[in-house]
Design a protein around this motif. Structure first.
Motif, PDB file in Angstrom:
ATOM      1  N   ASN A 279      43.650  36.676  41.106  1.00 38.76           N
ATOM      2  CA  ASN A 279      44.531  37.721  41.601  1.00 38.76           C
ATOM      3  C   ASN A 279      44.529  37.799  43.127  1.00 38.76           C
TER       4      ASN A 279
ATOM      5  N   TRP B  89      47.571  45.966  43.704  1.00 43.59           N
ATOM      6  CA  TRP B  89      47.660  44.659  43.083  1.00 43.59           C
ATOM      7  C   TRP B  89      48.959  43.987  43.522  1.00 43.59           C
TER       8      TRP B  89
ATOM      9  N   SER C   9      49.076  37.849  40.070  1.00 45.99           N
ATOM     10  CA  SER C   9      48.046  37.221  39.242  1.00 45.99           C
ATOM     11  C   SER C   9      48.547  35.894  38.711  1.00 45.99           C
TER      12      SER C   9
ATOM     13  N   THR D  25      39.179  37.865  37.731  1.00 47.41           N
ATOM     14  CA  THR D  25      39.211  38.810  36.619  1.00 47.41           C
ATOM     15  C   THR D  25      38.108  38.519  35.616  1.00 47.41           C
TER      16      THR D  25
ATOM     17  N   TYR E  11      37.253  39.743  31.714  1.00 47.42           N
ATOM     18  CA  TYR E  11      37.687  40.481  30.537  1.00 47.42           C
ATOM     19  C   TYR E  11      36.464  40.899  29.737  1.00 47.42           C
ATOM     20  N   SER E  12      36.419  42.173  29.366  1.00 49.31           N
ATOM     21  CA  SER E  12      35.257  42.673  28.637  1.00 49.31           C
ATOM     22  C   SER E  12      35.662  43.851  27.764  1.00 49.31           C
TER      23      SER E  12
ATOM     24  N   SER F   3      39.133  45.274  27.807  1.00 46.30           N
ATOM     25  CA  SER F   3      39.651  45.676  29.102  1.00 46.30           C
ATOM     26  C   SER F   3      39.346  44.582  30.125  1.00 46.30           C
ATOM     27  N   PHE F   4      39.681  44.857  31.374  1.00 44.40           N
ATOM     28  CA  PHE F   4      39.391  43.868  32.399  1.00 44.40           C
ATOM     29  C   PHE F   4      39.101  44.585  33.707  1.00 44.40           C
ATOM     30  N   TYR F   5      38.409  43.863  34.554  1.00 46.39           N
ATOM     31  CA  TYR F   5      38.210  44.349  35.914  1.00 46.39           C
ATOM     32  C   TYR F   5      37.969  43.145  36.802  1.00 46.39           C
ATOM     33  N   TYR F   6      37.953  43.389  38.110  1.00 46.84           N
ATOM     34  CA  TYR F   6      37.732  42.319  39.069  1.00 46.84           C
ATOM     35  C   TYR F   6      36.249  42.273  39.390  1.00 46.84           C
ATOM     36  N   ASP F   7      35.600  41.189  38.995  1.00 48.64           N
ATOM     37  CA  ASP F   7      34.156  41.140  39.148  1.00 48.64           C
ATOM     38  C   ASP F   7      33.693  40.471  40.428  1.00 48.64           C
TER      39      ASP F   7
ATOM     40  N   TRP G 203      35.104  39.461  44.523  1.00 50.02           N
ATOM     41  CA  TRP G 203      36.121  39.616  45.549  1.00 50.02           C
ATOM     42  C   TRP G 203      35.759  38.765  46.759  1.00 50.02           C
TER      43      TRP G 203
END
Length: 121
Positions: A35, A47, A50, A99, A101-102, A105-109, A111
């Protein structure tokens, strides 16, 4: 060790173009959704775009659709953001993010450190 390093920011006149790069290490870029996220002065994170793993489907925020193009070079483990027809409102720090996925859901782990784009005459 996962690392994301952006480059390519700078000062551009309105209507100009620039390409941002994000060099990735410690994981396989093509196997992950990647992303671009930006933060304008005094504003929250937004955002931008992606690119999915595998086939590489791409998605864009309405504010940049038709002007920005996200891509990746798997051999170089690098993510790109080609930005055309730049506007002053594109001024921001641009971050690449990975990204995760867990649990549905998802988040940015991870950066990057960000690269500054300033669009001004």
């Amino acid at each position: 060790q996962v690392q994301l390093v952006e480059s390519g920011g700078g000062l551009v006149q309105p209507g100009g173009s620039l390409r941002l790069s994000c060099a990735a290490s410690g994981f396989t870029v093509s196997s992950n959704t990647m992303n671009w996220v930006r933060q304008a002065p005094g504003k929250g994170l937004e955002w931008v775009s992606s690119i999915n793993s595998g086939g590489g489907s791409t998605y864009y925020a309405d504010s940049v659709k038709g002007r920005f193009t996200i891509s990746r070079d798997n051999a170089k483990s690098t993510l790109y953001l080609q930005m055309n027809s730049l506007k002053p409102e594109d001024t921001a720090v641009y971050y690449c993010a990975k990204t995760l996925y867990s649990s549905g859901s998802f988040y940015y782990d991870y950066w990057g450190q960000g690269t500054q784009l300033t669009v001004s005459s």
